[in-house]
Motif scaffolding. Structure first.
Motif, mmCIF file in Angstrom:
data_model
loop_
_atom_site.group_PDB
_atom_site.id
_atom_site.type_symbol
_atom_site.label_atom_id
_atom_site.label_comp_id
_atom_site.label_asym_id
_atom_site.label_seq_id
_atom_site.Cartn_x
_atom_site.Cartn_y
_atom_site.Cartn_z
ATOM 1 N N VAL A 120 0.839 -1.208 0.000
ATOM 2 C CA VAL A 120 0.000 0.000 0.000
ATOM 3 C C VAL A 120 0.871 1.255 0.000
ATOM 4 O O VAL A 120 0.607 2.213 -0.738
ATOM 5 N N LEU A 121 1.919 1.243 0.787
ATOM 6 C CA LEU A 121 2.811 2.403 0.861
ATOM 7 C C LEU A 121 3.454 2.685 -0.500
ATOM 8 O O LEU A 121 3.478 3.836 -0.960
ATOM 9 N N ILE A 122 3.929 1.662 -1.163
ATOM 10 C CA ILE A 122 4.566 1.860 -2.468
ATOM 11 C C ILE A 122 3.543 2.215 -3.539
ATOM 12 O O ILE A 122 3.790 3.088 -4.373
ATOM 13 N N GLY A 123 2.390 1.556 -3.537
ATOM 14 C CA GLY A 123 1.370 1.855 -4.540
ATOM 15 C C GLY A 123 0.901 3.298 -4.483
ATOM 16 O O GLY A 123 0.828 3.990 -5.501
ATOM 17 N N VAL A 124 0.600 3.771 -3.298
ATOM 18 C CA VAL A 124 0.152 5.163 -3.129
ATOM 19 C C VAL A 124 1.277 6.132 -3.449
ATOM 20 O O VAL A 124 1.079 7.130 -4.150
ATOM 21 N N THR A 125 2.464 5.833 -2.972
ATOM 22 C CA THR A 125 3.602 6.732 -3.196
ATOM 23 C C THR A 125 3.930 6.855 -4.679
ATOM 24 O O THR A 125 4.129 7.962 -5.187
ATOM 25 N N MET A 126 3.956 5.753 -5.398
ATOM 26 C CA MET A 126 4.293 5.803 -6.819
ATOM 27 C C MET A 126 3.219 6.534 -7.617
ATOM 28 O O MET A 126 3.526 7.225 -8.586
ATOM 29 N N THR A 127 1.970 6.386 -7.208
ATOM 30 C CA THR A 127 0.908 7.117 -7.888
ATOM 31 C C THR A 127 1.045 8.616 -7.651
ATOM 32 O O THR A 127 0.945 9.412 -8.588
ATOM 33 N N LEU A 128 1.273 9.003 -6.416
ATOM 34 C CA LEU A 128 1.353 10.432 -6.097
ATOM 35 C C LEU A 128 2.627 11.087 -6.620
ATOM 36 O O LEU A 128 2.613 12.262 -6.987
ATOM 37 N N ILE A 129 3.729 10.349 -6.678
ATOM 38 C CA ILE A 129 4.961 10.912 -7.242
ATOM 39 C C ILE A 129 4.744 11.286 -8.703
ATOM 40 O O ILE A 129 5.209 12.316 -9.168
ATOM 41 N N ARG A 130 4.024 10.451 -9.409
ATOM 42 C CA ARG A 130 3.802 10.673 -10.838
ATOM 43 C C ARG A 130 2.779 11.770 -11.109
ATOM 44 O O ARG A 130 2.804 12.394 -12.158
ATOM 45 N N THR A 131 1.866 12.022 -10.176
ATOM 46 C CA THR A 131 0.780 12.966 -10.438
ATOM 47 C C THR A 131 0.896 14.283 -9.680
ATOM 48 O O THR A 131 0.388 15.292 -10.135
ATOM 49 N N GLN A 132 1.555 14.291 -8.531
ATOM 50 C CA GLN A 132 1.639 15.497 -7.698
ATOM 51 C C GLN A 132 3.075 16.008 -7.661
ATOM 52 O O GLN A 132 3.958 15.334 -7.146
ATOM 53 N N ARG A 133 3.279 17.177 -8.178
ATOM 54 C CA ARG A 133 4.622 17.741 -8.258
ATOM 55 C C ARG A 133 5.212 18.008 -6.867
ATOM 56 O O ARG A 133 6.393 17.814 -6.636
ATOM 57 N N ALA A 183 6.115 -1.308 -11.571
ATOM 58 C CA ALA A 183 6.998 -0.198 -11.211
ATOM 59 C C ALA A 183 7.440 0.616 -12.420
ATOM 60 O O ALA A 183 7.762 1.787 -12.277
ATOM 61 N N GLY A 184 7.445 0.025 -13.608
ATOM 62 C CA GLY A 184 7.957 0.722 -14.775
ATOM 63 C C GLY A 184 6.911 1.105 -15.802
ATOM 64 O O GLY A 184 6.401 2.233 -15.786
ATOM 65 N N PRO A 185 6.571 0.196 -16.698
ATOM 66 C CA PRO A 185 5.663 0.543 -17.795
ATOM 67 C C PRO A 185 4.290 1.060 -17.359
ATOM 68 O O PRO A 185 3.746 1.953 -17.993
ATOM 69 N N VAL A 186 3.738 0.535 -16.292
ATOM 70 C CA VAL A 186 2.427 1.019 -15.844
ATOM 71 C C VAL A 186 2.521 2.490 -15.462
ATOM 72 O O VAL A 186 1.616 3.277 -15.724
ATOM 73 N N GLN A 187 3.642 2.876 -14.860
ATOM 74 C CA GLN A 187 3.816 4.272 -14.467
ATOM 75 C C GLN A 187 3.935 5.195 -15.678
ATOM 76 O O GLN A 187 3.468 6.327 -15.644
ATOM 77 N N LEU A 188 4.564 4.719 -16.730
ATOM 78 C CA LEU A 188 4.769 5.552 -17.910
ATOM 79 C C LEU A 188 3.562 5.592 -18.832
ATOM 80 O O LEU A 188 3.282 6.612 -19.452
ATOM 81 N N ILE A 189 2.839 4.492 -18.925
ATOM 82 C CA ILE A 189 1.734 4.417 -19.876
ATOM 83 C C ILE A 189 0.473 5.083 -19.340
ATOM 84 O O ILE A 189 -0.183 5.844 -20.035
#
Length: 118
Positions: free
Chosen positions: A7-20, A71-77
């Protein structure tokens, strides 16, 4: 532990990509998770030396590939813009990482039991 880290990584990776503004805090969270995973791995291998000699199975490889794709392609696509998209992406990543961590750990434990008996 895999649920907390997932949960910590999923939320963090989503917010890193969307929130500056979340970038510095998110990088700190990811560094903390990597540190915790590393220390727990070292501790487990020192307590159970047979885990260090476990051969990897195809199941371990499959779950590792799933984690790398999350961790990779899902974040970019898939870049989420709206709040509901961010929530869905965060939920999917959290579930994926939780299940992936659990199954990778289980595959390592199972293979170490097999190599210990042989």
């Amino acid at each position: 532990m895999s649920a907390i880290l997932g949960v910590l990584i999923g939320v963090t990776m989503t917010l890193i990509r969307t929130q500056r503004n979340f970038f510095i805090l998110g990088a700190g969270i990811l560094a903390g998770v990597i540190l915790v995973l590393g220390l727990r791995t070292i501790y487990r291998r020192s307590r159970y030396p047979q885990m260090a000699q476990a051969k990897t199975s195809w199941v371990y490889g499959l779950w590792t590939v799933l984690l790398l794709v999350l961790a990779g392609p899902v974040q970019l696509i898939y870049v989420a813009d709206e709040l509901d998209e961010i929530a869905i992406k965060s939920l999917v990543l959290s579930l994926g990482f939780t299940l992936g961590f659990h199954e990778v750990d289980r595959a390592i434990v199972d293979s170490s039991k097999k190599s210990f008996k042989a």
